[in-house]
Design a protein around this motif. Structure first.
Motif, PDB file in Angstrom:
ATOM      1  N   UNK A   1       0.860  -1.173   0.000  1.00 50.19           N
ATOM      2  CA  UNK A   1       0.000   0.000   0.000  1.00 50.19           C
ATOM      3  C   UNK A   1       0.904   1.232   0.000  1.00 50.19           C
ATOM      4  N   UNK A   2       0.817   2.059  -1.039  1.00 51.09           N
ATOM      5  CA  UNK A   2       1.626   3.269  -1.117  1.00 51.09           C
ATOM      6  C   UNK A   2       0.780   4.450  -0.659  1.00 51.09           C
ATOM      7  N   UNK A   3       1.244   5.141   0.376  1.00 49.80           N
ATOM      8  CA  UNK A   3       0.505   6.254   0.962  1.00 49.80           C
ATOM      9  C   UNK A   3       1.004   7.556   0.338  1.00 49.80           C
ATOM     10  N   UNK A   4       0.143   8.205  -0.446  1.00 46.77           N
ATOM     11  CA  UNK A   4       0.537   9.422  -1.153  1.00 46.77           C
ATOM     12  C   UNK A   4       0.124  10.665  -0.384  1.00 46.77           C
ATOM     13  N   UNK A   5       1.081  11.594  -0.303  1.00 43.46           N
ATOM     14  CA  UNK A   5       0.827  12.945   0.183  1.00 43.46           C
ATOM     15  C   UNK A   5       1.045  13.854  -1.018  1.00 43.46           C
ATOM     16  N   UNK A   6      -0.039  14.189  -1.718  1.00 45.30           N
ATOM     17  CA  UNK A   6       0.113  14.883  -2.989  1.00 45.30           C
ATOM     18  C   UNK A   6       0.667  13.921  -4.032  1.00 45.30           C
ATOM     19  N   UNK A   7       1.874  14.233  -4.541  1.00 44.05           N
ATOM     20  CA  UNK A   7       2.515  13.363  -5.536  1.00 44.05           C
ATOM     21  C   UNK A   7       3.620  12.523  -4.926  1.00 44.05           C
ATOM     22  N   UNK A   8       3.829  12.647  -3.615  1.00 42.78           N
ATOM     23  CA  UNK A   8       4.948  11.988  -2.950  1.00 42.78           C
ATOM     24  C   UNK A   8       4.475  10.838  -2.068  1.00 42.78           C
ATOM     25  N   UNK A   9       5.160   9.711  -2.170  1.00 39.58           N
ATOM     26  CA  UNK A   9       4.852   8.586  -1.281  1.00 39.58           C
ATOM     27  C   UNK A   9       5.510   8.841   0.072  1.00 39.58           C
ATOM     28  N   UNK A  10       4.704   8.913   1.111  1.00 36.90           N
ATOM     29  CA  UNK A  10       5.236   9.189   2.447  1.00 36.90           C
ATOM     30  C   UNK A  10       5.683   7.909   3.149  1.00 36.90           C
ATOM     31  N   UNK A  11       4.991   6.795   2.875  1.00 36.02           N
ATOM     32  CA  UNK A  11       5.347   5.533   3.506  1.00 36.02           C
ATOM     33  C   UNK A  11       4.660   4.377   2.773  1.00 36.02           C
ATOM     34  N   UNK A  12       5.081   3.177   3.124  1.00 36.78           N
ATOM     35  CA  UNK A  12       4.498   1.966   2.549  1.00 36.78           C
ATOM     36  C   UNK A  12       3.974   1.086   3.678  1.00 36.78           C
ATOM     37  N   UNK A  13       2.946   0.334   3.372  1.00 36.47           N
ATOM     38  CA  UNK A  13       2.451  -0.638   4.338  1.00 36.47           C
ATOM     39  C   UNK A  13       2.059  -1.916   3.602  1.00 36.47           C
ATOM     40  N   UNK A  14       1.893  -2.978   4.369  1.00 38.17           N
ATOM     41  CA  UNK A  14       1.606  -4.293   3.808  1.00 38.17           C
ATOM     42  C   UNK A  14       0.113  -4.449   3.523  1.00 38.17           C
ATOM     43  N   UNK A  15      -0.195  -5.105   2.401  1.00 39.05           N
ATOM     44  CA  UNK A  15      -1.575  -5.506   2.094  1.00 39.05           C
ATOM     45  C   UNK A  15      -1.655  -7.026   2.290  1.00 39.05           C
ATOM     46  N   UNK A  16      -1.788  -7.488   3.514  1.00 39.95           N
ATOM     47  CA  UNK A  16      -1.727  -8.941   3.784  1.00 39.95           C
ATOM     48  C   UNK A  16      -2.813  -9.718   3.072  1.00 39.95           C
ATOM     49  N   UNK A  17      -3.944  -9.086   2.791  1.00 42.64           N
ATOM     50  CA  UNK A  17      -5.032  -9.805   2.122  1.00 42.64           C
ATOM     51  C   UNK A  17      -4.640 -10.274   0.729  1.00 42.64           C
ATOM     52  N   UNK A  18      -3.638  -9.595   0.121  1.00 42.55           N
ATOM     53  CA  UNK A  18      -3.234  -9.987  -1.227  1.00 42.55           C
ATOM     54  C   UNK A  18      -2.498 -11.322  -1.241  1.00 42.55           C
TER      55      UNK A  18
END
Length: 305
Positions: A271-288
């Motif tokens: 999961x890529x967390x966007x702040x505007x056009x910038x990725x602030x952090x990543x997290x896991x999508x365990x369901x995938x």
């Protein structure tokens, strides 16, 4: 959520997506189109246009072009978009753009003429000869997603539609527009303009060459076939991390780490967390992980049941 979500498609959006795919040379080896697409397409255009395309960059002026495609009257075709742009004076364009950003081309008149010329030539020599099924499939994708949006919680809809993107609320942000794209799959084009963020997402549409595993599903399997990527997923199971934290954890270069993260993103595991056009952090999508397991079981075990 402090902004509203909308989804739309018009052929003029894919006109830009196709040209973006050509001029974003660093992505040529990553796109789902046939490996020979770039060379074959360049053979279709004149040497003059080919030379212009070779000099183009994905820069601030190109970002402005994406904004203008959005500002074109709703429902306008690619031809109508080009006619609309031709009718606008530099002053008109300044006024339109100023409502969304204060970053302007250095010479608006030159920018308008250059952009109109290359888009017109690209349209005449490539885009208008595009397989009609592409536009039809993208229209259907947008219509199906719009119907889904009416009954699904917006945050989960965004993540599922974009295969793992989330967009943080920003001061002044009023609208997130999601646009399906074909040429630039499996990547995204994301531009933020003050009160609107535009995200061109991979529609996961493939024409011809039907296989048991579509490219995006096969990409899931390949994404896990590397030890460092498994380490990233295990690390993110402890919670969201910045790219810098991932680099430090792997003890690899930024370039190699970025490649691993990109493949995991394309596979849908991050999961890529966007702040505007910038990725602030990543997290896991365990369901995938469960999704991939079910697809493998259905293919290998349940195919004859």
């Amino acid at each position: 959520m402090d902004y509203r979500v909308d989804i739309a498609f018009e052929p003029r959006y894919e006109l830009l997506s196709s040209l973006h795919t050509m001029i974003c040379r660093k992505s040529h080896k990553k796109i789902d189109l046939a490996p020979a697409w770039v060379k074959d397409t360049l053979k279709q255009v004149t040497p003059d246009l080919g030379s212009v395309l070779g000099d183009m960059e994905v820069d601030g002026d190109w970002k402005t072009t994406y904004l203008l495609s959005y500002l074109s009257p709703e429902g306008s075709s690619s031809e109508e978009f080009l006619a609309w742009l031709e009718a606008k004076t530099p002053g008109d364009l300044y006024e339109l753009i100023a409502e969304y950003t204060q970053q302007f081309p250095k010479d608006m008149g030159q920018f308008r003429s250059r952009t109109l010329k290359v888009l017109t030539d690209w349209h005449d020599q490539y885009f208008r000869n595009l397989e009609p099924g592409v536009i039809g499939a993208l229209r259907s994708e947008a219509e199906e997603r719009k119907a889904e949006l009416a009954i699904v919680e917006p945050a989960s809809f965004i993540e599922r539609t974009t295969n793992g993107l989330t967009f943080m609320p920003k001061e002044g942000l009023e609208k997130l527009l999601l646009i399906p794209q074909y040429h630039f799959q499996p990547m995204n084009v994301i531009y933020h303009f003050g009160k609107i963020t535009i995200c061109h997402y991979s529609a996961r549409i493939y024409l011809g060459g039907e296989t048991d595993f579509p490219p995006h599903e096969y990409r899931m399997i390949r994404a896990l076939a590397e030890q460092s990527r498994l380490k990233i997923l295990r690390y993110l199971s402890g919670g969201p991390r910045t790219f810098t934290e991932i680099v430090r954890h792997l003890k690899l270069s930024k370039g190699i780490t970025h490649d691993h993260v990109s493949k995991l993103r394309s596979g849908g595991f991050l999961r890529a967390h966007f702040d505007g056009e910038t990725v602030s952090e990543y997290s896991l999508r365990p369901e995938m992980l469960d999704v991939m397991h079910r697809k493998l079981v259905d293919y290998i075990v349940n195919v004859n049941l």
